[in-house]
Design an enzyme around this catalytic site. Structure first.
Site, mmCIF file in Angstrom:
data_model
loop_
_atom_site.group_PDB
_atom_site.id
_atom_site.type_symbol
_atom_site.label_atom_id
_atom_site.label_comp_id
_atom_site.label_asym_id
_atom_site.label_seq_id
_atom_site.Cartn_x
_atom_site.Cartn_y
_atom_site.Cartn_z
ATOM 1 N N SER A 717 0.821 -1.202 0.000
ATOM 2 C CA SER A 717 0.000 0.000 0.000
ATOM 3 C C SER A 717 0.857 1.255 0.000
ATOM 4 O O SER A 717 0.582 2.229 -0.699
ATOM 5 C CB SER A 717 -0.945 -0.002 1.206
ATOM 6 N N SER A 844 -2.570 -8.148 -6.077
ATOM 7 C CA SER A 844 -2.307 -7.071 -5.135
ATOM 8 C C SER A 844 -3.525 -6.160 -5.003
ATOM 9 O O SER A 844 -3.823 -5.667 -3.926
ATOM 10 C CB SER A 844 -1.072 -6.279 -5.549
ATOM 11 N N ASN A 847 -5.849 -7.996 -2.642
ATOM 12 C CA ASN A 847 -5.416 -8.314 -1.291
ATOM 13 C C ASN A 847 -4.493 -7.360 -0.563
ATOM 14 O O ASN A 847 -4.369 -7.444 0.643
ATOM 15 C CB ASN A 847 -4.738 -9.685 -1.299
ATOM 16 N N TYR A 848 -3.800 -6.537 -1.292
ATOM 17 C CA TYR A 848 -2.772 -5.745 -0.637
ATOM 18 C C TYR A 848 -2.889 -4.233 -0.702
ATOM 19 O O TYR A 848 -2.256 -3.537 0.068
ATOM 20 C CB TYR A 848 -1.406 -6.135 -1.201
ATOM 21 N N LEU A 849 -3.606 -3.753 -1.664
ATOM 22 C CA LEU A 849 -3.650 -2.307 -1.810
ATOM 23 C C LEU A 849 -4.866 -1.726 -1.109
ATOM 24 O O LEU A 849 -6.004 -2.055 -1.451
ATOM 25 C CB LEU A 849 -3.680 -1.962 -3.301
#
Length: 889
Positions: A717, A844, A847-849
């Site tokens: 992020s 991403s 799940n990640y940003l």
DNA sequence: ATAATGACTTGTGTTCAGAGCG
DNA sequence: CGCTCTGAACACAAGTCATTAT
């Protein structure tokens, strides 16, 4: 349970849920300190370690340094940079553009194709890092204290970018400095300006102003007051500190929360909502909710296509009205995120219809040949044979392990004395061909027929698609029980090919609220294994995995549900909190690189790797799983120190995706790694005094709730935001979208999110090249015509021999320009295609940003959020839609 | 302390439907 | 207006991490 009654009605109509509850958001921090985990096992050492290399070599890719240049896959390399310190220069970091090729022991051969893009990557990199490793070395050690300057202090992401810029250190420093400041102090002038400008214009802004404020407050405690619309300074507040405190406190608080918040909510909601508002209501509902609603209803009604639009629209229109609501935070509603209760209660009421089973096997009667002769099989035997036959054209069938496991299980069904004894004597092609023709038939069906079929299926499944949680209708994620089949493990999975038997009702445990009807068992004469009423978990049902009976397969709510949204948000909030601790954590582990205590030293180095390279924690694995590693399970042979200070990583990570990277590290780290390796064999654990539970226990002492994976979220992020800030510069919508994609790509590379190159990739590329050739030919002709036109001559004849229209030189010039643009576009298209052929951006994003980064950026730059998030993502991130444009991670 | 269990997130590959193209 | 091609949806495997049991 009057509540329930209400709830029901609601659902049916899909009412909105405004309730009057105040929202209390908190995070349930369940952070306890310890964990366990088995550290001991080093079973596989020898062999496992080995494997990696073996695998690789076949491909021919060696991991030698040179690759760097050659191979180029941009992927890994970026990550590398992190380490270098500021002065050292970012570039250095990129030392090795590690090839991203995956070793794929796995079925798919990802490896093979990297050639094409490599070239490009190379280019890319080349600019970037001509520099080489030399400079890398700078382990200066001041990292922490000074923090600011040293790159080390920054997350990788930060570094990455710098790496990109070719400038040397000075430049780099600058960049860093800038970013740093941003991080730390929120609202530098820059931001302000940004905020203001965009604000006015962007449509969303207004909405945010009012509504969001209130909402936010609920969720985020601090900001409320300040947060108003775009006020510049407001941002500052977002600082985590308060939050943290709170969180800590919360842990203890738990219980109370629960009761206040959730209970009331649920009871209230229903009643309130009922009919009252009818049409208007949407306005009152928070955005996110609305979106969800829209989506939901749309899909339900089958008019999915429109849903997205609807949602968006709603959003914008609603915005204006939002204000009214301000005073009361009624919005909390369920669709909105509800606080998760500290004591672990996840819901108050839960209704659903269980799961749907795949249809029973229908024998086709097509016979396989054994030693050239047709063999009669019972339906059960035939079913398993068919599972194998349909995989004839997959790579699995080239694997001995797969065939062995399959035959062992099939033999059990055939019986000891069956004529079929050896798999090699079996010819499954008749079934394979039958299957192909069935597929073909299906494809040939008219769209009408297909549609009918779909609708029928939908009708059957409709009741299973929804659950009612605390009075709100929510989508269920995977309500279909997994059908029988052959286990398709990834990588060199020891169990691949085993029969995954059919799941029956008495394998399934149902979880449902007390006092509501238990779903009827859909298979007559059978019953559920068990029915529970456990409101501390979110699953609706589970069964034991037939391949690994000690593991479970769960049925959960869909990602768009508020239960999932809540935890998603908490995940990002935790990552944001890490921002406030990261400096301290970095300086702490930097100190420990040279600690006398070997455990401390290992923890320090492991943490460093997790932080800088975004490695996964690396739990121990059993022998009956694919041999892959994460940070704590790295083997000696996975990390090769190359003096003066380069570490070469090469291992198979999750899903047997290969991770290759070369990184310049601080000298103490380099030394420590050398020392960890000394006296060990290639397959021995690099971190022999460490396992994930020890590591996480340690991390938790540094920040409440901190675990290894938080670093991945944080770095991803952080990198996105940082890249967006750095790269965004106005321009057309398409340019902005492109910028976002570049930023997204950086993250994907850092996280090593790969995908297989599509089969048609090369075809597509050559097709585009052909197009370019054609255009170039056209271009040449235009040029000729232009020259002639200038002299007053008519254009040459076209290829078809027909005379062309006489055009003025101006018109021709225009055509030339247009053609050039077209060519450029296609060239760019080819470039991005090559660059992204092995990079998966979606993982991403999902799940990640932190979606709020994206939403805020879209608002600031007037990019419609739909450009960045598809329907699923919009639904999943409903909770993030009303974020202030000034939001910063 | 470690192992086993349990629950939930993350990740890649396949399938499917519809956007976009000739 | 049919057809390809792409991206979204789906499937399910494979991680992480907390908690409980030993």
């Amino acid at each position: 349970m009057a509540v329930e009654a209400f709830a029901k009605t609601n659902l049916m109509e899909d009412i909105d849920d405004d309730d009057d509850m105040p929202l209390v958001f908190k995070r349930s921090s369940t952070t306890s300190k310890q964990n366990q985990s088995n550290s001991s096992s080093q079973k596989q050492d020898g062999r496992s370690g080995r494997q990696v290399p073996d695998v690789r070599s076949p491909n021919g890719q060696s991991s030698s340094t040179h690759k760097v240049k050659t191979a180029a896959s941009s992927k890994a390399s970026p990550a590398v940079s992190p380490l270098t310190n500021p002065k050292a220069s970012p570039l250095s970091s990129r030392t090795s553009p590690a090839p991203n090729s995956r070793t794929s022991p796995a079925p798919n051969s990802r490896t093979s194709s990297s050639a094409g893009n490599q070239a490009k990557n190379v280019n890319q990199q080349s600019n970037i890092a001509p520099k080489e490793s030399k400079q890398v070395v700078e382990p200066k050690s001041e990292p922490n204290d000074e923090a600011e300057d040293s790159e080390d202090d920054k997350p990788l992401s930060a570094r990455v970018p710098s790496g990109l810029s070719k400038s040397n250190s000075s430049h780099a420093n600058k960049v860093l400095g800038a970013s740093t400041s941003v991080q730390k102090s929120r609202p530098p002038k820059k931001e302000d300006s940004d905020d203001e400008i965009p604000l006015a214009s962007s449509f969303q802004m207004k909405s945010n102003a009012g509504a969001s404020t209130s909402k936010f407050s609920s969720s985020e405690e601090v900001k409320p007051k300040i947060r108003q619309n775009g006020l510049p300074s407001a941002t500052v507040l977002s600082k985590r500190p308060p939050g943290e405190v709170k969180s800590a406190a919360q842990a203890s608080v738990k219980k109370p929360r629960l009761s206040d918040a959730s209970t009331p909510v649920s009871s209230k909601q229903p009643s309130v909502k009922t009919e009252k508002k009818t049409e208007d209501d949407d306005d009152d509902v928070p955005l996110s909710q609305r979106i969800k609603k829209a989506v939901t209803s749309a899909s339900a009604s089958a008019s999915k296509a429109s849903s997205v639009k609807k949602a968006t629209k709603v959003v914008s229109s609603s915005m204006k009205k939002t204000k009214k609501k301000l005073k009361k935070p009624k919005y909390s509603k369920s669709s909105k995120l509800q606080p998760s209760s500290g004591d672990g209660q996840k819901w108050t009421t839960l209704e659903h219809n269980g799961v749907i089973f795949p249809p029973p096997y229908k024998p086709h009667g097509v016979k396989i040949l054994y030693k050239g002769k047709p063999v009669d099989l019972t339906p059960e035997q035939e079913e398993v044979a068919t599972m194998y036959a349909v995989m004839l054209d997959t790579e699995y069938l080239t694997k001995q392990q797969f065939k062995e496991n399959f035959m062992n299980d099939w033999r059990k069904i055939l019986g000891k004395n069956h004529v079929i004894q050896k798999l090699e004597e079996c010819d499954f092609t008749p079934i394979y061909e039958w299957h192909q023709s069935e597929k073909e038939k299906k494809k040939q069906m008219s769209s009408e027929e297909k549609k009918t079929l779909r609708e029928e299926k939908l009708k059957q499944e409709e009741k299973y698609m929804w659950a009612i949680v605390d009075g709100v209708k929510e989508k269920v994620g995977n309500f279909r029980v997994e059908p029988p089949g052959l286990f398709r493990g990834r990588g060199e999975h020891p169990k691949m090919g085993k029969l995954k038997r059919r799941i029956r009702p008495n394998d399934i445990t149902i979880n449902i609220g007390k006092g509501v009807p238990v779903p009827e068992c859909p298979i007559p004469g059978q019953r559920w294994k068990e029915v529970r009423h456990d409101n501390t978990v979110t699953w609706l049902a589970f069964w034991n995995d037939p391949i690994n009976p000690r593991e479970f397969k769960y049925v959960f709510l869909a990602a768009s549900s508020s239960l999932k949204g809540q935890s998603d948000k908490e995940k990002y909030e935790k990552a944001r909190r890490l921002k406030d601790y990261i400096e301290g954590i970095r300086s702490a582990y930097t100190k420990d690189f040279t600690s006398k205590d070997p455990v401390k030293r290992q923890i320090a180095v492991a943490t460093y790797l997790i932080d800088k390279l975004a490695l996964r924690a690396g739990n121990e694995k059993d022998d009956d799983e694919a041999d892959t590693v994460g940070c704590c399970t790295l083997k000696v042979e996975n990390v090769e120190p190359v003096p003066p200070n380069i570490l070469k990583f090469d291992f198979l990570g999750k899903d047997s995706i290969r991770y290759q990277n070369e990184v310049a590290v601080y000298e103490p780290v380099f030394k420590a790694i050398q020392q960890f390796r000394s006296g060990k064999k290639g397959g021995d654990d690099l971190f022999d005094k460490l396992d994930t539970s020890k590591l996480n226990a340690h991390l938790k002492e540094l920040m409440p709730g901190l675990t290894a994976k938080v670093f991945r979220t944080y770095n991803a992020s952080f990198t996105l935001e940082q890249q967006l800030t750095k790269l965004t510069q106005g321009g057309e919508l398409a340019d902005k979208v492109a910028v976002y994609n570049v930023a997204n790509k950086e993250v994907a590379i850092i996280c090593n999110h790969q995908r297989t190159v599509s089969k048609s990739h090369s075809v597509q590329i050559s097709r585009l090249n052909e197009k370019i050739d054609e255009l170039k030919a056209v271009l040449e002709e235009f040029k000729v015509d232009l020259a002639r036109a200038k002299k007053g001559k008519p254009p040459v004849k076209g290829a078809d021999g027909k005379a062309k229209r006489n055009l003025t030189p101006e018109a021709l010039q225009k055509k030339i320009d247009q053609t050039n643009v077209k060519i450029d576009n296609i060239e760019r298209q080819i470039e991005t295609k090559e660059e992204l052929k092995t990079v998966a951006l979606g993982t991403s994003k999902i799940n990640y940003l932190d979606p709020r980064i994206t939403v805020a950026w879209c608002k600031r730059h007037e990019v419609p959020i739909e450009k960045m998030f598809n329907k699923s993502l919009l639904a999943k991130f409903a909770w993030a839609m009303d974020v202030e444009p000034s939001f910063t991670f």
